[in-house]
Design an enzyme around this catalytic site. Structure first.
Site, short mmCIF file in Angstrom:
data_model
loop_
_atom_site.label_atom_id
_atom_site.label_comp_id
_atom_site.label_asym_id
_atom_site.label_seq_id
_atom_site.Cartn_x
_atom_site.Cartn_y
_atom_site.Cartn_z
N SER A 100 -20.68 54.02 38.32
CA SER A 100 -20.59 55.15 37.40
C SER A 100 -19.43 54.91 36.41
CB SER A 100 -20.41 56.43 38.23
OG SER A 100 -20.75 57.56 37.49
N HIS A 239 -27.06 59.94 43.13
CA HIS A 239 -26.03 59.23 42.39
C HIS A 239 -25.11 58.44 43.33
CE1 HIS A 239 -23.62 58.28 38.92
NE2 HIS A 239 -22.53 58.80 39.46
#
Length: 264
Positions: A100, A239
């Site tokens: 990320s 995620h």
């Protein structure tokens, strides 16, 4: 002597290495997500074989660097990582893994190393991140995080997952986490990379990992950033798919194979 001590202290501040492996063939430098610390990725040091030594990067403003001011922009993070690690990066092959926010930091550090020192990772592992010159990344830059209320950001963090809910019950931890998350996103939103028409910055292979339930990332554009091979893997989960033990096992095995195949 003084400079040796200074660099040792800077290294201890920036890097967590749970399992030191002085004879490793390669180092894997891991860059954590927004609001994150070194805990999870540093533990990877225990999962890899003796041929790979794992460094987890600790950004200012958290953990043992809690009293330090947050990084004001991507350049200051890149400069710190480069200054502290340059000797290590020159002495043996290295690979980068970023998740990320960390995927953008790892890219920015790799770009700087290539442009300024002609150094390049043997492999770039990108997780949960758009290519930095893609449309998808522009959408990240437009998230109105600076005006968002704490409750809105907290809701967003909960949706993303990855943070034990027990931590969010403590007001102090919650406040610190929100502040850290905001500051990291601010750094990310100020970062920009324009790909020149002809310029392909890297020659190393790039592998992109994503969670199957996460939002769609603009990953194909990573192919435009290297003359090496680009591959894509989707693993079950959201995620924070990488925190699942089965996915962690896949990642560490796959990363090991890629590094071993880099012909070090």
């Amino acid at each position: 002597w003084f400079f040796g001590l200074f660099f040792f202290q800077e290294m201890e501040k920036l890097i967590v290495c749970v399992r030191k492996r002085p004879d490793a063939l390669c180092r894997l430098i891991c860059f954590p997500w927004a609001g994150g610390g070194t805990l999870q990725l540093a533990q990877w040091g225990t999962l890899f074989s003796d041929s790979i030594e794992v460094f987890s990067v600790r950004f200012p403003g958290r953990e043992t660097r809690l009293t330090e001011p947050f990084a004001k922009d991507m350049t200051s993070i890149v400069n710190e990582v480069t200054n502290v690690l340059l000797k290590e990066l020159k002495e043996k092959p290295f690979a980068f893994f970023g998740h990320s926010f960390g995927s953008y930091v790892s890219f920015a550090v790799a770009l700087h190393l290539k442009e300024k020192y002609g150094l390049e990772p043997v492999h770039l592992f990108i997780s949960g991140g758009h290519a930095p010159h893609s449309q998808g990344f522009l959408s990240v830059k437009s998230i109105p995080i600076s005006h968002a209320k704490d409750e809105e950001i907290l809701a967003y963090i909960k949706i993303l997952g990855g943070t034990p809910s027990v931590l969010l019950h403590s007001e102090d931890i919650r406040k610190q986490m929100l502040l850290t998350f905001r500051e990291d996103i601010r750094v990310l939103q100020a970062f920009s990379f324009q790909k020149a028409e002809m310029d392909i910055p890297f020659s190393c292979d790039i592998t992109c990992f994503n969670g199957s339930d996460d939002k769609i990332y603009d990953v194909q554009a990573w192919q435009e950033l290297t003359s090496g091979d680009t591959s894509f893997y989707e693993l079950p989960g959201g995620h924070f798919y990488l925190l699942e033990p089965s996915n962690e096992s896949f990642l560490t095995k796959h990363i090991t194979r890629c590094i071993e195949n880099a012909g070090l």
